[in-house]
Scaffold this motif. Structure first.
Motif, short mmCIF file in Angstrom:
data_model
loop_
_atom_site.label_atom_id
_atom_site.label_comp_id
_atom_site.label_asym_id
_atom_site.label_seq_id
_atom_site.Cartn_x
_atom_site.Cartn_y
_atom_site.Cartn_z
N GLU A 66 0.81 -1.22 0.00
CA GLU A 66 0.00 0.00 0.00
C GLU A 66 0.85 1.27 0.00
OE1 GLU A 66 0.88 -1.01 4.28
OE2 GLU A 66 0.26 -2.13 2.50
N ARG A 67 2.14 1.14 0.30
CA ARG A 67 3.03 2.31 0.29
C ARG A 67 3.13 2.95 -1.09
NH1 ARG A 67 8.53 -0.02 2.47
NH2 ARG A 67 7.76 -1.87 1.37
N VAL A 68 2.88 2.17 -2.14
CA VAL A 68 3.02 2.69 -3.51
C VAL A 68 2.18 3.94 -3.69
CG1 VAL A 68 2.51 2.22 -5.93
CG2 VAL A 68 3.61 0.47 -4.52
N ASN A 69 0.94 3.91 -3.20
CA ASN A 69 0.03 5.05 -3.39
C ASN A 69 0.57 6.32 -2.73
OD1 ASN A 69 -2.03 3.59 -4.82
ND2 ASN A 69 -2.54 2.60 -2.89
N LYS A 70 1.21 6.16 -1.60
CA LYS A 70 1.78 7.32 -0.92
C LYS A 70 3.04 7.82 -1.63
CE LYS A 70 3.27 9.05 3.59
NZ LYS A 70 3.49 8.75 5.03
N ILE A 71 3.87 6.88 -2.06
CA ILE A 71 5.14 7.25 -2.69
C ILE A 71 4.93 8.08 -3.95
CG2 ILE A 71 7.20 6.33 -3.84
CD1 ILE A 71 7.05 3.96 -1.82
N VAL A 72 3.91 7.70 -4.75
CA VAL A 72 3.70 8.44 -6.01
C VAL A 72 3.27 9.88 -5.75
CG1 VAL A 72 3.18 6.36 -7.32
CG2 VAL A 72 1.31 7.65 -6.29
#
Length: 386
Positions: free
Chosen positions: A131-137
């Motif tokens: 779920e970190r992907v959404n924050k990283i982008v």
């Protein structure tokens, strides 16, 4: 943008592996844009390449939840300080190299201030906490990925990401020369050479080195003429290792502590005993059999165990999609088990050959012009015409 204008590139590398990536990136950027200032938090390699370090890199090199909590006030002070200084400098682009817990927070604040941001080395989002992907982008403009399965995860979330290959695959030869490495290290007469790599951080040395060092006498029972190398990543880790080896228990063991030269030590080796992390990939690209191990505090282990979503933790096993080398972690990280796994490789040269074939295939997959691709991305985000 005119090539005569001074370009300011900010970089932060939190540990030795990031320092190596940063040094290569700096040299590649300078090839295309010589009139460039580099500033941030840098290790010795980046500093040698021309990066001004605002804080000591070693201050960021901590691992595990418990360890980070202990150092949190000083880490936050550094993060606030570097953000404030970089906002004043207004670099043309910021690159956070690995160390995502530190660098992504810095990137988010700089991006909000209008500074283009890149994160170089995707966190292991494919392994745990996807779920970190959404924050990283939202924290960065672009992610530079070392492994081919990573970019699509960011693109699916609306982000921008590139597979740039792995710099070690670019720089290390497909066919390493073990005899030449042994000559260089004056190990021609050694019957067996075993390299020990307990980690690049002092905190890792404290956890892993005693276990690895206790493994040495057990291997010597089976192979009494074996020689052992320990390449220390930093001055601080070397000092800690040398101090450990001054004890009565260790000082008579045939162990040589080296300043850096990890690749040379790996190539010269018959087997490598290595802490899980980036170093395992370096060993694989040197085509050497290894035993992967790791141990963290019991509290940290309990907190992260349920979040791991892949069957392996060692990069060679993950990238090849099978367990080609043993992983002895946490409760299995005992001297007797580690010694047994090392001795198994020494006793089975036919298995070593099959492993080397797998590692050659992996090397070819990761072998792109990493430095050039990363430099291109940096200059594009800095609005320099490539």
């Amino acid at each position: 943008m005119s090539s005569k204008r001074l370009l300011t590139v900010a970089l932060i590398a939190g540990e030795a592996s990031g320092d190596l990536l940063g040094a290569h990136l700096i040299e590649a950027v300078k090839q295309h844009y010589p009139n460039c200032r580099f500033v941030g938090i840098a290790g010795p390699l980046m500093q040698k390449a021309g990066c001004e370090s605002l804080y000591p890199q070693e201050a960021l090199a901590v691992r595990g939840f418990v360890e980070v909590v202990k150092r949190l006030p000083s880490i936050l002070k550094i993060r606030n300080g570097v953000v404030s200084q970089l906002k004043q400098m207004r670099p043309d682009v910021f690159i956070g190299i690995d160390a995502p817990d530190f660098n992504l927070g810095v990137a988010e604040k700089l991006k909000a201030a209008g500074i283009p941001t890149i994160h170089y080395v995707s966190p292991s989002v494919w392994a745990w906490r996807r779920e970190r992907v959404n924050k990283i982008v939202h924290q960065v403009n672009r992610v530079l990925c070392l492994f081919p399965m990573e970019p699509q995860l960011y693109r699916d979330a609306g982000g921008k990401a590139d597979f740039v290959g792995h710099p070690l695959a670019q720089t290390l030869p497909l066919q390493p020369d073990q005899e030449a490495a042994r000559r260089q290290l004056k190990l021609e007469e050694a019957e067996q050479v075993i390299t020990i790599m307990p980690g690049s951080r002092v905190s890792e040395i404290d956890y892993m080195a005693p276990i690895f060092l206790e493994t040495v006498p057990l291997i010597l029972r089976e192979y009494p003429n074996a020689q052992f190398l320990i390449p220390a990543a930093t001055t601080a880790t070397r000092e800690r290792l040398v101090k450990m080896l001054e004890s009565e228990y260790y000082k008579r063991l045939p162990i040589r502590v080296m300043s850096a030269h990890a690749t040379l030590a790996c190539v010269a080796s018959d087997v490598v005993l290595v802490a899980s992390g980036t170093a395992t990939l370096e060993v694989a690209l040197c085509k050497r059999p290894m035993v992967i191990s790791y141990k963290i505090s019991a509290l940290t282990y309990r907190m992260v165990k349920h979040k791991i979503k892949v069957p392996h933790v060692g990069l060679p096993n993950i990238l090849l999609g099978k367990g080609v080398v043993p992983e002895l972690l946490q409760h299995d990280a005992t001297p007797h088990k580690l010694a047994g796994a090392v001795i198994h490789w020494l006793n089975h040269p036919e298995q070593v050959q099959a492993l080397q074939d797998d590692f050659t295939q992996l090397h070819q997959t990761l072998q792109l012009n990493t430095d050039e691709l990363a430099a291109k991305a940096v200059l594009e985000e800095a609005k320099v015409v490539w």
